[in-house]
Design a protein around this motif. Sequence first.
Motif, PDB file in Angstrom:
ATOM      1  N   GLY A  54      20.884  24.499  -8.657  1.00  0.00           N
ATOM      2  CA  GLY A  54      19.741  25.400  -8.574  1.00  0.00           C
ATOM      3  C   GLY A  54      19.404  25.849  -7.163  1.00  0.00           C
ATOM      4  O   GLY A  54      18.547  26.720  -6.983  1.00  0.00           O
ATOM      5  N   GLY A  55      20.052  25.261  -6.169  1.00  0.00           N
ATOM      6  CA  GLY A  55      19.756  25.624  -4.791  1.00  0.00           C
ATOM      7  C   GLY A  55      18.579  24.875  -4.201  1.00  0.00           C
ATOM      8  O   GLY A  55      18.127  25.191  -3.099  1.00  0.00           O
ATOM      9  N   ASP A  56      18.062  23.873  -4.945  1.00  0.00           N
ATOM     10  CA  ASP A  56      16.889  23.141  -4.467  1.00  0.00           C
ATOM     11  C   ASP A  56      17.223  22.077  -3.442  1.00  0.00           C
ATOM     12  O   ASP A  56      16.387  21.721  -2.599  1.00  0.00           O
ATOM     13  N   TYR A  57      18.413  21.533  -3.547  1.00  0.00           N
ATOM     14  CA  TYR A  57      18.797  20.413  -2.699  1.00  0.00           C
ATOM     15  C   TYR A  57      20.034  20.776  -1.903  1.00  0.00           C
ATOM     16  O   TYR A  57      20.984  21.347  -2.436  1.00  0.00           O
ATOM     17  N   THR A  58      19.999  20.418  -0.631  1.00  0.00           N
ATOM     18  CA  THR A  58      21.128  20.697   0.236  1.00  0.00           C
ATOM     19  C   THR A  58      21.461  19.475   1.078  1.00  0.00           C
ATOM     20  O   THR A  58      20.627  18.571   1.265  1.00  0.00           O
ATOM     21  N   TYR A  59      22.685  19.479   1.565  1.00  0.00           N
ATOM     22  CA  TYR A  59      23.155  18.447   2.489  1.00  0.00           C
ATOM     23  C   TYR A  59      23.928  19.161   3.592  1.00  0.00           C
ATOM     24  O   TYR A  59      24.723  20.062   3.320  1.00  0.00           O
ATOM     25  N   HIS A  60      23.683  18.749   4.834  1.00  0.00           N
ATOM     26  CA  HIS A  60      24.434  19.265   5.966  1.00  0.00           C
ATOM     27  C   HIS A  60      24.933  18.088   6.786  1.00  0.00           C
ATOM     28  O   HIS A  60      24.162  17.164   7.088  1.00  0.00           O
ATOM     29  N   THR A  61      26.188  18.120   7.154  1.00  0.00           N
ATOM     30  CA  THR A  61      26.719  17.033   7.958  1.00  0.00           C
ATOM     31  C   THR A  61      26.045  17.040   9.328  1.00  0.00           C
ATOM     32  O   THR A  61      25.562  18.080   9.807  1.00  0.00           O
ATOM     33  N   ASP A  62      25.993  15.895   9.974  1.00  0.00           N
ATOM     34  CA  ASP A  62      25.210  15.754  11.200  1.00  0.00           C
ATOM     35  C   ASP A  62      25.602  16.749  12.284  1.00  0.00           C
ATOM     36  O   ASP A  62      24.740  17.253  13.012  1.00  0.00           O
ATOM     37  N   SER A  63      26.880  17.024  12.401  1.00  0.00           N
ATOM     38  CA  SER A  63      27.344  17.870  13.507  1.00  0.00           C
ATOM     39  C   SER A  63      26.888  19.327  13.382  1.00  0.00           C
ATOM     40  O   SER A  63      26.970  20.077  14.354  1.00  0.00           O
ATOM     41  N   VAL A  64      26.399  19.724  12.201  1.00  0.00           N
ATOM     42  CA  VAL A  64      25.975  21.115  12.017  1.00  0.00           C
ATOM     43  C   VAL A  64      24.487  21.235  11.708  1.00  0.00           C
ATOM     44  O   VAL A  64      23.973  22.356  11.583  1.00  0.00           O
ATOM     45  N   LYS A  65      23.799  20.133  11.568  1.00  0.00           N
ATOM     46  CA  LYS A  65      22.373  20.185  11.259  1.00  0.00           C
ATOM     47  C   LYS A  65      21.624  20.972  12.316  1.00  0.00           C
ATOM     48  O   LYS A  65      21.827  20.782  13.522  1.00  0.00           O
ATOM     49  N   GLY A  66      20.749  21.847  11.846  1.00  0.00           N
ATOM     50  CA  GLY A  66      19.981  22.685  12.762  1.00  0.00           C
ATOM     51  C   GLY A  66      20.719  23.934  13.209  1.00  0.00           C
ATOM     52  O   GLY A  66      20.118  24.807  13.844  1.00  0.00           O
ATOM     53  N   ARG A  67      22.005  24.035  12.901  1.00  0.00           N
ATOM     54  CA  ARG A  67      22.796  25.209  13.281  1.00  0.00           C
ATOM     55  C   ARG A  67      23.320  25.963  12.071  1.00  0.00           C
ATOM     56  O   ARG A  67      23.357  27.196  12.080  1.00  0.00           O
ATOM     57  N   PHE A  68      23.761  25.255  11.052  1.00  0.00           N
ATOM     58  CA  PHE A  68      24.324  25.875   9.852  1.00  0.00           C
ATOM     59  C   PHE A  68      23.356  25.698   8.689  1.00  0.00           C
ATOM     60  O   PHE A  68      22.649  24.686   8.604  1.00  0.00           O
ATOM     61  N   THR A  69      23.372  26.647   7.771  1.00  0.00           N
ATOM     62  CA  THR A  69      22.524  26.561   6.585  1.00  0.00           C
ATOM     63  C   THR A  69      23.293  27.032   5.366  1.00  0.00           C
ATOM     64  O   THR A  69      23.816  28.156   5.344  1.00  0.00           O
ATOM     65  N   ILE A  70      23.337  26.181   4.352  1.00  0.00           N
ATOM     66  CA  ILE A  70      23.955  26.566   3.080  1.00  0.00           C
ATOM     67  C   ILE A  70      22.879  27.113   2.155  1.00  0.00           C
ATOM     68  O   ILE A  70      21.736  26.645   2.164  1.00  0.00           O
ATOM     69  N   SER A  71      23.241  28.113   1.378  1.00  0.00           N
ATOM     70  CA  SER A  71      22.321  28.670   0.389  1.00  0.00           C
ATOM     71  C   SER A  71      23.142  29.276  -0.739  1.00  0.00           C
ATOM     72  O   SER A  71      24.368  29.337  -0.656  1.00  0.00           O
ATOM     73  N   ARG A  72      22.469  29.721  -1.774  1.00  0.00           N
ATOM     74  CA  ARG A  72      23.160  30.359  -2.887  1.00  0.00           C
ATOM     75  C   ARG A  72      22.234  31.356  -3.563  1.00  0.00           C
ATOM     76  O   ARG A  72      21.011  31.206  -3.536  1.00  0.00           O
ATOM     77  N   ASP A  73      22.828  32.348  -4.172  1.00  0.00           N
ATOM     78  CA  ASP A  73      22.110  33.327  -4.965  1.00  0.00           C
ATOM     79  C   ASP A  73      22.806  33.363  -6.320  1.00  0.00           C
ATOM     80  O   ASP A  73      23.860  33.994  -6.476  1.00  0.00           O
TER      81      ASP A  73
END
Length: 127
Positions: A54-73
């Motif tokens: 549903g796009g409600d929950y995301t995970y980002h690996t530590d090396s990209v946190k704050g720089r990369f963002t996953i999303s979906r439509d």
Amino acid sequence: QVQLAESGGGLVQAGGSLRLACAASGRTFSSYAMGWFRQAPGKERELVAAINRGGDYTYHTDSVKGRFTISRDNAKNTAYLQLNSLKPEDTAVYYCAARSYSGNYVVYTRSSDYDYWGQGIQVTVSP
């Protein structure tokens, strides 16, 4: 079954941004959990980010946190990965992946969790 196609890669200078898109075929995109992985030359494939159905929950690996963002439509059958503040060490082939039979509120972090893969797209970050 679903087919995945990545777009949006390319060459960018350090500090720049790119937006990767993963277009999925089929009518059941909203039933798939999605992930973005990358593989640099001589290195193993690693998870970059993951998102639930549903796009409600995301995970980002530590090396990209704050720089990369996953999303979906889900209406557009597309997942995205926004890449900001890029670094030369982000240079890799980026793959999107989809997992069928996904729990509603679950993100999946292992490559073996995913059933379908895109062909990959090159991201190159120059110093």
